[in-house]
Motif scaffolding. Structure first.
Motif, PDB file in Angstrom:
ATOM      1  N   ALA A   1      17.609   8.817  31.867  1.00  0.00           N
ATOM      2  CA  ALA A   1      19.019   9.122  31.623  1.00  0.00           C
ATOM      3  C   ALA A   1      19.174  10.468  30.907  1.00  0.00           C
TER       4      ALA A   1
ATOM      5  N   GLN B   1      28.661  19.850  34.996  1.00  0.00           N
ATOM      6  CA  GLN B   1      29.834  19.344  34.284  1.00  0.00           C
ATOM      7  C   GLN B   1      30.623  20.482  33.645  1.00  0.00           C
TER       8      GLN B   1
ATOM      9  N   THR C   1      32.504  11.297  34.460  1.00  0.00           N
ATOM     10  CA  THR C   1      32.814  10.146  35.318  1.00  0.00           C
ATOM     11  C   THR C   1      32.884  10.551  36.782  1.00  0.00           C
TER      12      THR C   1
ATOM     13  N   VAL D   1      29.291  11.136  38.132  1.00  0.00           N
ATOM     14  CA  VAL D   1      28.553   9.884  38.321  1.00  0.00           C
ATOM     15  C   VAL D   1      29.061   9.133  39.548  1.00  0.00           C
TER      16      VAL D   1
ATOM     17  N   ILE E   1      26.778   8.385  42.878  1.00  0.00           N
ATOM     18  CA  ILE E   1      26.511   7.019  43.351  1.00  0.00           C
ATOM     19  C   ILE E   1      27.001   6.840  44.781  1.00  0.00           C
TER      20      ILE E   1
ATOM     21  N   LEU F   1      21.751   6.874  35.806  1.00  0.00           N
ATOM     22  CA  LEU F   1      22.824   7.805  36.155  1.00  0.00           C
ATOM     23  C   LEU F   1      24.105   7.470  35.393  1.00  0.00           C
ATOM     24  N   ILE F   2      24.394   6.188  35.256  1.00  0.00           N
ATOM     25  CA  ILE F   2      25.586   5.778  34.498  1.00  0.00           C
ATOM     26  C   ILE F   2      25.426   6.141  33.020  1.00  0.00           C
TER      27      ILE F   2
ATOM     28  N   GLY G   1      25.944   9.758  32.468  1.00  0.00           N
ATOM     29  CA  GLY G   1      27.357  10.120  32.401  1.00  0.00           C
ATOM     30  C   GLY G   1      27.930   9.927  31.010  1.00  0.00           C
TER      31      GLY G   1
END
Length: 367
Positions: A46, A57, A73, A76, A80, A176-177, A180
């Motif tokens: 992560a 970002q 957000t 991510v 996905i 990945l979450i 974020g």
């Protein structure tokens, strides 16, 4: 009468206090590590993803009102959405490959042709290979009964590796979450990293140390792991669409070759030859061949675009990191290993080159 403390006794008492404190700190660190250890690989991946994606970002958050949370957000969710389709296709292909292999083994109609007489004349292995091959062609059930314990062990190992790959994909989505969430607090994390590095190596070297680690992580994650992952998706989707047997396993082999800095065309060329041998020269096979060649050589275009500048990590370091990470931590270690070993390599040489003035020999000091 009050006891008197001599300097030796005071020194001994001070050393005892230091040892007790150090022991208590060591016990606390050990307990903390044991509690955090199950999440270590997930958090490492992560952090790597957060550091790698943070420049993206910064580019898009200006269009979202300078909101870090919204930008993280969006990144991510898009990542996905982009990854789920090829991952689903590759996972389905792996499952079908295993089922087809089991069906072929269980089928009574499966037959191996007998060997030619020339096989027995091969040096060293000719006669044993001829005998084994002949027994397979005439009495396969007997050979299978003899090899059944080894087949079971091998099958369990293969299923374990496939399950590890599935868990690795789930960990990738989870990392990945979490990445974020970390990117949403990117400025705070950057300041914390500089403070930790400054506390370890001093206020002068701390910012340089943090910048070196950040640059190395981005260079390896983008220029090695990222390119290999993109090539795996490109090549794997082509294999699945063309209906190549074992497309998922071939895509994983392409991923391994890409991380080891070997050309992926070592996988795509035999597959192209197989497609022409089975399907013939048609429009579909010609398009598939062109696509597979382009996807297999895509690293020549992606590396100049994604590889970080100013960070030079030798290929053996990446290779050892990939293989060692895969052996120790499974599928997810294939991604983490090269990054962590590259960071350690850069920090080691930074420590070697960053010597104090008194440690530099007289003949090397500037005049």
């Amino acid at each position: 009468m009050l006891p008197t403390f001599t300097p030796d006794k005071a020194l001994t008492r001070g050393m005892l206090d230091v040892l007790i404190r150090a022991g208590l700190i060591a016990v606390l660190v050990i307990f903390c590590f044991q509690i955090f250890h199950p999440f270590l690989n997930l958090m490492l991946w992560a952090v790597i993803l957060a550091i790698t994606l943070y420049p993206l970002q910064n580019r898009i958050k200006g269009r979202l009102g300078n909101r870090d949370g919204r930008a993280a957000t969006l990144i991510v969710l898009l990542a996905i959405a982009i990854l789920m389709v090829p991952i689903y296709l590759l996972g389905t292909s792996m499952t079908e490959s295993v089922e087809n292999a089991l069906t072929i083994v269980r089928s009574e109609s499966f037959h191996i042709p007998p060997p030619g007489e020339k096989v027995a004349t091969w040096p060293l292995i000719g006669q044993p290979l001829y005998d084994f091959w002949l027994q397979l062609s005439t009495d396969m059930s007997g050979v299978v009964r003899k090899l059944l314990p080894y087949i079971k062990s091998f099958s369990l190992n293969v299923l374990g590796k496939l399950a590890d790959v599935g868990v690795g994909f789930l960990m990738f989505i989870g990392a990945l979450i979490i990445a974020g969430i970390l990117m949403a607090y990117g400025d705070t994390g950057n300041r914390s990293a500089v403070q930790i590095a400054s506390r370890i190596s001093g206020p002068e070297r701390g910012p340089r140390l943090a910048a070196l680690c950040t640059a190395t992580i981005r260079a390896v994650a983008q220029g090695v792991v990222g390119i290999a992952f993109i090539q795996m998706l490109l090549v794997g989707v082509g294999f699945v669409v063309m209906g190549i047997p074992g497309a998922g396993l071939l895509a994983l082999a392409a991923l391994l070759l890409g991380i080891m800095q070997l050309p992926v065309v070592l996988i795509s060329l035999p597959v192209i030859a197989y497609a022409f041998a089975t399907e013939g020269a048609s429009v579909a096979t010609i398009i598939f061949a062109i696509y597979s060649l382009v996807a297999g050589m895509a690293d020549n275009v992606l590396k100049p675009l994604m590889l970080g500048r100013g960070v030079d990590v030798p290929m053996p370091v990446i290779l050892i990191g990939a293989l060692g990470g895969m052996v120790t931590n499974g599928f997810i270690g294939l991604f983490i290993g090269p990054v962590i070993l590259a960071v350690g390599y850069q920090l080691f040489w930074q420590w070697v080159e960053d010597q104090p003035p008194s440690a530099v020999p007289d003949e090397q000091k500037p005049v």
